[in-house]
Design a protein around this motif. Structure first.
Motif, PDB file in Angstrom:
ATOM      1  N   TYR A  80      -8.439  58.339  80.245  1.00  0.00           N
ATOM      2  CA  TYR A  80      -7.716  58.543  81.515  1.00  0.00           C
ATOM      3  C   TYR A  80      -8.645  58.264  82.689  1.00  0.00           C
ATOM      4  O   TYR A  80      -8.310  57.485  83.591  1.00  0.00           O
ATOM      5  CB  TYR A  80      -7.173  59.969  81.601  1.00  0.00           C
ATOM      6  CG  TYR A  80      -6.673  60.326  82.986  1.00  0.00           C
ATOM      7  CD1 TYR A  80      -5.439  59.857  83.437  1.00  0.00           C
ATOM      8  CD2 TYR A  80      -7.437  61.123  83.846  1.00  0.00           C
ATOM      9  CE1 TYR A  80      -4.992  60.165  84.713  1.00  0.00           C
ATOM     10  CE2 TYR A  80      -6.986  61.436  85.119  1.00  0.00           C
ATOM     11  CZ  TYR A  80      -5.765  60.959  85.545  1.00  0.00           C
ATOM     12  OH  TYR A  80      -5.317  61.253  86.809  1.00  0.00           O
ATOM     13  N   GLU A  91       0.072  56.705  81.096  1.00  0.00           N
ATOM     14  CA  GLU A  91       0.326  57.035  79.689  1.00  0.00           C
ATOM     15  C   GLU A  91      -0.636  58.121  79.213  1.00  0.00           C
ATOM     16  O   GLU A  91      -0.230  59.049  78.496  1.00  0.00           O
ATOM     17  CB  GLU A  91       0.179  55.783  78.828  1.00  0.00           C
ATOM     18  CG  GLU A  91       1.269  54.747  79.073  1.00  0.00           C
ATOM     19  CD  GLU A  91       1.000  53.421  78.388  1.00  0.00           C
ATOM     20  OE1 GLU A  91      -0.132  53.262  77.860  1.00  0.00           O
ATOM     21  OE2 GLU A  91       1.896  52.557  78.388  1.00  0.00           O
ATOM     22  N   LYS A 105      -2.109  60.360  81.041  1.00  0.00           N
ATOM     23  CA  LYS A 105      -1.776  61.629  81.696  1.00  0.00           C
ATOM     24  C   LYS A 105      -0.632  62.331  80.977  1.00  0.00           C
ATOM     25  O   LYS A 105      -0.628  63.560  80.835  1.00  0.00           O
ATOM     26  CB  LYS A 105      -1.425  61.396  83.162  1.00  0.00           C
ATOM     27  CG  LYS A 105      -1.369  62.689  83.974  1.00  0.00           C
ATOM     28  CD  LYS A 105      -1.349  62.408  85.462  1.00  0.00           C
ATOM     29  CE  LYS A 105      -1.493  63.704  86.244  1.00  0.00           C
ATOM     30  NZ  LYS A 105      -1.550  63.455  87.707  1.00  0.00           N
ATOM     31  N   THR A 106       0.322  61.543  80.492  1.00  0.00           N
ATOM     32  CA  THR A 106       1.426  62.123  79.716  1.00  0.00           C
ATOM     33  C   THR A 106       0.891  62.776  78.449  1.00  0.00           C
ATOM     34  O   THR A 106       1.302  63.891  78.084  1.00  0.00           O
ATOM     35  CB  THR A 106       2.453  61.030  79.356  1.00  0.00           C
ATOM     36  OG1 THR A 106       2.998  60.485  80.563  1.00  0.00           O
ATOM     37  CG2 THR A 106       3.575  61.595  78.502  1.00  0.00           C
ATOM     38  N   HIS A 107      -0.041  62.109  77.766  1.00  0.00           N
ATOM     39  CA  HIS A 107      -0.651  62.683  76.554  1.00  0.00           C
ATOM     40  C   HIS A 107      -1.456  63.941  76.898  1.00  0.00           C
ATOM     41  O   HIS A 107      -1.449  64.923  76.140  1.00  0.00           O
ATOM     42  CB  HIS A 107      -1.563  61.658  75.880  1.00  0.00           C
ATOM     43  CG  HIS A 107      -0.824  60.491  75.294  1.00  0.00           C
ATOM     44  ND1 HIS A 107       0.322  60.636  74.553  1.00  0.00           N
ATOM     45  CD2 HIS A 107      -1.070  59.151  75.338  1.00  0.00           C
ATOM     46  CE1 HIS A 107       0.752  59.449  74.164  1.00  0.00           C
ATOM     47  NE2 HIS A 107      -0.077  58.535  74.638  1.00  0.00           N
ATOM     48  N   GLN A 131      -0.953  66.046  79.332  1.00  0.00           N
ATOM     49  CA  GLN A 131      -0.030  67.148  79.592  1.00  0.00           C
ATOM     50  C   GLN A 131       0.515  67.727  78.290  1.00  0.00           C
ATOM     51  O   GLN A 131       0.680  68.949  78.164  1.00  0.00           O
ATOM     52  CB  GLN A 131       1.099  66.665  80.506  1.00  0.00           C
ATOM     53  CG  GLN A 131       0.627  66.391  81.927  1.00  0.00           C
ATOM     54  CD  GLN A 131       1.610  65.584  82.752  1.00  0.00           C
ATOM     55  OE1 GLN A 131       2.521  64.939  82.212  1.00  0.00           O
ATOM     56  NE2 GLN A 131       1.443  65.608  84.066  1.00  0.00           N
TER      57      GLN A 131
END
Length: 272
Positions: A235, A256, A258-260, A262
């Motif tokens: 990230y 992508e 950042k989604t992981h 979270q």
């Protein structure tokens, strides 16, 4: 210098045919004269060293798992032998088993080198260079946990970038290519890289990969935290790359990741 002139200089021959075969985030590759794959380094990265990659590539040529290197210049432009009819990684039982065998062969090879990946140095550099001023709530916990993990795993020679386009499959042979990030690291980093960077979520395929590799109980237990660390590491890398290059692909990768991240924060509630 135009690409064709640059490529002719690299292969030391006239360019009769040329076509792009893969445009990566940092490189563009071409099939030249139906014989060579020429990688043109699109942008500089501070922690990349062409000299180190060239040294690593010559070290591993005898293993039979990488592309056959012909030339690699001081910028990072590379010429390798074309592998006909090769397909990149797509999740299946045969491809995850193939990836596991490639990594096992690399990790167990007796390669003597002082080239290290240094993940924590990279993490610090990427985060500082990204300009990010906030810290994820689980970040310090993950870093502490992974620091402890590193004390209990042996360093071996690792690829450190096991993404789909670096895994090639033919009917006769499988390959792990592009060693820009390669160096000594713990094997767990590559295992986590394969799973997380390829968004592998099928539990059967993940277990098949780990079983084929012969992962230890220690590696399996430490795997979730290493995946979390990789999500944070890449990230900040993507944010730094976007800040430096303004290329939208890096912004997409950061989103992508950042989604992981979270999702990792939610998973920690279970792991604690």
């Amino acid at each position: 210098m135009r690409n064709e002139e640059q490529i002719a200089h690299l292969i030391n021959a006239p360019v009769h045919s040329i076509s792009p075969i893969y445009t990566g985030v940092s490189n563009t590759s071409y099939l030249v004269n139906y014989r060579y794959v020429v990688r043109i380094k699109s942008m500089a990265e501070k922690l990349y060293s062409a000299k180190r990659e060239r040294y690593v590539m010559w070290k591993i040529q005898g293993l039979g798992i990488s592309e056959s290197l012909i030339a690699l210049d001081n910028i990072g432009n590379k010429v390798s032998q074309y592998i006909p009819n090769a397909k990149t990684f797509k999740p299946s039982e045969s491809t995850v088993q193939g990836a596991a065998k490639l990594l096992k062969k690399l990790h167990t090879a007796k390669i003597r080198t002082l080239v290290y990946f240094r993940p924590f140095k990279r993490f610090k550099f990427y985060k500082q260079a990204s300009g990010e001023t906030t810290t994820f709530s689980h970040e310090s916990l993950v870093l502490k946990k992974v620091h402890r993990i590193y004390r209990h795993h042996r360093h071996v020679f690792c690829h450190n970038d096991v993404v789909e386009n670096n895994l090639l499959y033919t009917s006769k042979h499988n390959y792990l290519i592009d060693y820009e990030f390669a160096g000594k690291n713990i094997a767990l980093f590559d295992l986590a890289s394969f799973i997380s960077e390829n968004n592998l979520t099928d539990q059967h395929l993940i277990q098949l990969f780990l079983d084929t590799y012969g992962a230890t109980d220690k590696q399996i237990n430490d795997l979730p935290y290493m995946v979390m660390f990789l999500n944070l590491l890449w990230y900040y890398w993507a944010i730094e790359r976007y800040k430096t290059t303004k290329k939208e692909i890096f912004k997409k990768i950061a989103g992508e990741k950042k989604t992981h991240i979270q999702a990792d924060m939610r998973s920690l509630l279970i792991l604690k």
